[in-house]
Write a protein that holds these residues in place. Structure first.
Motif, short mmCIF file in Angstrom:
data_model
loop_
_atom_site.label_atom_id
_atom_site.label_comp_id
_atom_site.label_asym_id
_atom_site.label_seq_id
_atom_site.Cartn_x
_atom_site.Cartn_y
_atom_site.Cartn_z
N CYS A 4 0.81 -1.22 0.00
CA CYS A 4 0.00 0.00 0.00
C CYS A 4 0.84 1.27 0.00
O CYS A 4 0.41 2.29 -0.52
CB CYS A 4 -0.95 0.02 1.19
SG CYS A 4 -2.24 -1.23 1.08
N GLN A 6 3.23 1.90 -1.74
CA GLN A 6 3.61 2.20 -3.12
C GLN A 6 2.39 2.50 -4.01
O GLN A 6 2.54 2.68 -5.21
CB GLN A 6 4.40 1.04 -3.70
CG GLN A 6 5.71 0.82 -3.00
CD GLN A 6 6.44 -0.42 -3.48
OE1 GLN A 6 5.91 -1.21 -4.27
NE2 GLN A 6 7.66 -0.60 -3.02
N CYS A 7 1.21 2.56 -3.41
CA CYS A 7 -0.02 2.78 -4.18
C CYS A 7 -0.44 4.24 -4.11
O CYS A 7 -0.38 4.88 -3.06
CB CYS A 7 -1.15 1.91 -3.60
SG CYS A 7 -2.72 2.09 -4.49
N GLN A 8 -0.90 4.78 -5.23
CA GLN A 8 -1.30 6.18 -5.26
C GLN A 8 -2.59 6.45 -4.49
O GLN A 8 -2.88 7.59 -4.17
CB GLN A 8 -1.42 6.69 -6.69
CG GLN A 8 -2.64 6.23 -7.44
CD GLN A 8 -2.72 6.88 -8.82
OE1 GLN A 8 -1.72 7.34 -9.36
NE2 GLN A 8 -3.90 6.92 -9.37
N TYR A 9 -3.36 5.43 -4.15
CA TYR A 9 -4.61 5.61 -3.42
C TYR A 9 -4.44 5.56 -1.91
O TYR A 9 -5.35 5.88 -1.16
CB TYR A 9 -5.63 4.55 -3.84
CG TYR A 9 -6.04 4.64 -5.28
CD1 TYR A 9 -6.64 5.79 -5.78
CD2 TYR A 9 -5.82 3.59 -6.16
CE1 TYR A 9 -7.00 5.89 -7.11
CE2 TYR A 9 -6.20 3.67 -7.48
CZ TYR A 9 -6.78 4.82 -7.95
OH TYR A 9 -7.16 4.92 -9.26
N TYR A 11 -3.31 6.64 1.80
CA TYR A 11 -3.04 7.88 2.52
C TYR A 11 -3.03 7.63 4.02
O TYR A 11 -3.57 6.64 4.50
CB TYR A 11 -4.05 8.97 2.15
CG TYR A 11 -5.47 8.73 2.61
CD1 TYR A 11 -5.96 9.37 3.75
CD2 TYR A 11 -6.33 7.88 1.92
CE1 TYR A 11 -7.27 9.17 4.18
CE2 TYR A 11 -7.62 7.67 2.33
CZ TYR A 11 -8.09 8.33 3.46
OH TYR A 11 -9.37 8.13 3.88
N GLU A 50 0.45 1.76 -8.95
CA GLU A 50 1.73 2.21 -8.43
C GLU A 50 1.90 3.71 -8.57
O GLU A 50 1.50 4.30 -9.58
CB GLU A 50 2.86 1.49 -9.15
CG GLU A 50 4.19 1.68 -8.50
CD GLU A 50 5.26 0.76 -9.05
OE1 GLU A 50 6.42 0.92 -8.65
OE2 GLU A 50 4.94 -0.12 -9.85
N LYS A 51 2.48 4.32 -7.54
CA LYS A 51 2.74 5.75 -7.56
C LYS A 51 3.69 6.10 -8.69
O LYS A 51 4.60 5.34 -9.01
CB LYS A 51 3.39 6.20 -6.24
CG LYS A 51 2.46 6.23 -5.09
CD LYS A 51 3.20 6.73 -3.85
CE LYS A 51 2.28 6.71 -2.67
NZ LYS A 51 2.96 7.13 -1.43
N LYS A 52 3.48 7.28 -9.27
CA LYS A 52 4.39 7.75 -10.31
C LYS A 52 5.64 8.30 -9.63
O LYS A 52 5.54 9.00 -8.63
CB LYS A 52 3.72 8.83 -11.13
CG LYS A 52 2.53 8.31 -11.89
CD LYS A 52 1.83 9.39 -12.63
CE LYS A 52 0.62 8.79 -13.32
NZ LYS A 52 -0.36 9.75 -13.69
N LYS A 53 6.76 7.95 -10.15
CA LYS A 53 8.03 8.36 -9.53
C LYS A 53 8.59 9.58 -10.20
O LYS A 53 8.40 9.88 -11.30
CB LYS A 53 9.03 7.22 -9.58
CG LYS A 53 8.57 6.05 -8.78
CD LYS A 53 9.55 4.92 -8.83
CE LYS A 53 9.00 3.76 -8.02
NZ LYS A 53 9.84 2.63 -8.02
#
Length: 53
Positions: A4, A6-9, A11, A50-53
């Protein structure tokens, strides 16, 4: 199981009883959201992005 962090959702909340949240599913939880999804549905999280790097 998806990570989680590493997930963009994913928080972090201010709620000390439910410090982690998932914007995709719209809930807060004490454990990692992916574990909550797995327990509730029996499947891995299908909304992991996945989060954008």
């Amino acid at each position: 199981m998806p990570n989680c962090f590493q997930c963009q959702y994913f928080y972090v909340t201010w709620d000390k009883h439910h410090p982690r949240g998932c914007k995709a599913y719209g809930f807060k939880t004490k454990e990692m959201p992916s574990m909550t999804v797995k327990k509730a549905s029996g499947q891995e999280c299908l909304k992991f992005l996945e989060k954008k790097k």
